[in-house]
Write a protein that holds these residues in place. Structure first.
Motif, mmCIF file in Angstrom:
data_model
loop_
_atom_site.group_PDB
_atom_site.id
_atom_site.type_symbol
_atom_site.label_atom_id
_atom_site.label_comp_id
_atom_site.label_asym_id
_atom_site.label_seq_id
_atom_site.Cartn_x
_atom_site.Cartn_y
_atom_site.Cartn_z
ATOM 1 N N TYR A 37 32.993 42.654 47.717
ATOM 2 C CA TYR A 37 32.827 44.036 47.276
ATOM 3 C C TYR A 37 33.984 44.435 46.382
ATOM 4 O O TYR A 37 35.044 43.831 46.412
ATOM 5 C CB TYR A 37 32.705 45.014 48.450
ATOM 6 N N VAL A 38 33.770 45.483 45.574
ATOM 7 C CA VAL A 38 34.799 46.017 44.686
ATOM 8 C C VAL A 38 34.842 47.526 44.875
ATOM 9 O O VAL A 38 33.801 48.186 44.928
ATOM 10 C CB VAL A 38 34.502 45.682 43.209
ATOM 11 N N VAL A 39 36.053 48.077 44.979
ATOM 12 C CA VAL A 39 36.249 49.508 45.165
ATOM 13 C C VAL A 39 37.276 49.989 44.149
ATOM 14 O O VAL A 39 38.278 49.322 43.921
ATOM 15 C CB VAL A 39 36.758 49.809 46.598
ATOM 16 N N LYS A 40 37.019 51.138 43.536
ATOM 17 C CA LYS A 40 37.995 51.739 42.635
ATOM 18 C C LYS A 40 38.832 52.708 43.465
ATOM 19 O O LYS A 40 38.300 53.645 44.048
ATOM 20 C CB LYS A 40 37.299 52.480 41.490
ATOM 21 N N LYS A 41 40.150 52.462 43.524
ATOM 22 C CA LYS A 41 41.049 53.242 44.377
ATOM 23 C C LYS A 41 42.193 53.824 43.563
ATOM 24 O O LYS A 41 42.466 53.374 42.465
ATOM 25 C CB LYS A 41 41.667 52.357 45.467
ATOM 26 N N GLY A 42 42.889 54.770 44.163
ATOM 27 C CA GLY A 42 44.128 55.269 43.604
ATOM 28 C C GLY A 42 44.077 56.744 43.283
ATOM 29 O O GLY A 42 43.062 57.264 42.833
ATOM 30 N N TYR A 43 45.185 57.428 43.545
ATOM 31 C CA TYR A 43 45.316 58.841 43.216
ATOM 32 C C TYR A 43 45.912 59.012 41.823
ATOM 33 O O TYR A 43 45.394 59.752 41.010
ATOM 34 C CB TYR A 43 46.210 59.549 44.241
ATOM 35 N N LEU A 44 46.981 58.306 41.561
ATOM 36 C CA LEU A 44 47.675 58.436 40.282
ATOM 37 C C LEU A 44 47.274 57.325 39.322
ATOM 38 O O LEU A 44 46.934 57.584 38.175
ATOM 39 C CB LEU A 44 49.194 58.419 40.513
ATOM 40 N N PHE A 45 47.286 56.085 39.796
ATOM 41 C CA PHE A 45 46.904 54.935 38.992
ATOM 42 C C PHE A 45 45.629 54.351 39.580
ATOM 43 O O PHE A 45 45.623 53.871 40.704
ATOM 44 C CB PHE A 45 48.017 53.880 38.977
ATOM 45 N N THR B 166 42.904 51.686 40.240
ATOM 46 C CA THR B 166 42.812 50.231 40.214
ATOM 47 C C THR B 166 41.524 49.802 40.909
ATOM 48 O O THR B 166 40.973 50.528 41.734
ATOM 49 C CB THR B 166 43.993 49.572 40.952
ATOM 50 N N TYR B 167 41.062 48.627 40.553
ATOM 51 C CA TYR B 167 39.922 48.037 41.232
ATOM 52 C C TYR B 167 40.443 47.051 42.259
ATOM 53 O O TYR B 167 41.242 46.178 41.951
ATOM 54 C CB TYR B 167 39.013 47.318 40.231
ATOM 55 N N GLU B 168 39.980 47.197 43.490
ATOM 56 C CA GLU B 168 40.374 46.294 44.558
ATOM 57 C C GLU B 168 39.108 45.728 45.179
ATOM 58 O O GLU B 168 38.095 46.415 45.284
ATOM 59 C CB GLU B 168 41.195 47.029 45.614
ATOM 60 N N GLY B 169 39.173 44.494 45.585
ATOM 61 C CA GLY B 169 37.991 43.869 46.162
ATOM 62 C C GLY B 169 38.350 42.869 47.231
ATOM 63 O O GLY B 169 39.517 42.561 47.470
ATOM 64 N N LYS B 170 37.326 42.366 47.877
ATOM 65 C CA LYS B 170 37.503 41.352 48.910
ATOM 66 C C LYS B 170 36.840 40.075 48.419
ATOM 67 O O LYS B 170 35.699 40.082 47.968
ATOM 68 C CB LYS B 170 36.871 41.805 50.219
ATOM 69 N N LEU B 171 37.583 38.997 48.496
ATOM 70 C CA LEU B 171 37.116 37.705 48.008
ATOM 71 C C LEU B 171 36.905 36.783 49.196
ATOM 72 O O LEU B 171 37.786 36.643 50.046
ATOM 73 C CB LEU B 171 38.164 37.107 47.059
ATOM 74 N N ILE B 172 35.745 36.186 49.273
ATOM 75 C CA ILE B 172 35.466 35.208 50.324
ATOM 76 C C ILE B 172 35.739 33.834 49.728
ATOM 77 O O ILE B 172 35.050 33.399 48.805
ATOM 78 C CB ILE B 172 34.007 35.307 50.810
ATOM 79 N N GLN B 173 36.767 33.173 50.244
ATOM 80 C CA GLN B 173 37.147 31.860 49.729
ATOM 81 C C GLN B 173 36.609 30.771 50.646
ATOM 82 O O GLN B 173 36.771 30.823 51.864
ATOM 83 C CB GLN B 173 38.662 31.739 49.638
ATOM 84 N N SER B 174 35.966 29.795 50.059
ATOM 85 C CA SER B 174 35.506 28.652 50.843
ATOM 86 C C SER B 174 36.652 27.658 50.937
ATOM 87 O O SER B 174 37.473 27.547 50.038
ATOM 88 C CB SER B 174 34.288 28.006 50.199
ATOM 89 N N GLY B 175 36.726 26.978 52.009
ATOM 90 C CA GLY B 175 37.806 26.020 52.184
ATOM 91 C C GLY B 175 37.539 25.113 53.356
ATOM 92 O O GLY B 175 36.419 25.007 53.853
ATOM 93 N N ILE B 176 38.584 24.490 53.841
ATOM 94 C CA ILE B 176 38.464 23.578 54.975
ATOM 95 C C ILE B 176 38.335 24.416 56.239
ATOM 96 O O ILE B 176 39.160 25.284 56.509
ATOM 97 C CB ILE B 176 39.683 22.649 55.067
#
Length: 73
Positions: A45-53, A55-65
């Motif tokens: 998901y991606v969320v646009k956050k911030g009061y003054l600046f 920014t776009y913040e998101g959660k990344l699902i990384q595949s791995g061992i």
């Protein structure tokens, strides 16, 4: 002419230095890049956050061992 007393000169110098220090801290805090890199995975998901600046913040699902047992590496 208006002459400044020694006390007024000290107050003006301290005030100017204080403004410079605060400006330097703000510059370092908000404009200095402290990390760069690339991550790969599926974007959850991606969320646009911030009061003054804003920014776009998101959660990344990384595949791995994956371990066979929960809680271990």
């Amino acid at each position: 002419m208006i002459y400044m007393t020694t006390g007024k000169k000290v107050i003006v110098i301290v005030g100017v230095l204080l403004v410079i220090v605060i400006a330097a801290i703000c510059y370092y805090r908000y404009f200095f890049v402290f990390g760069e890199g690339v991550k790969a995975g599926e974007l959850n998901y991606v969320v646009k956050k911030g009061y003054l600046f804003k920014t776009y913040e998101g959660k990344l699902i990384q595949s791995g061992i994956r371990s066979k047992q929960m809680g271990t590496l």
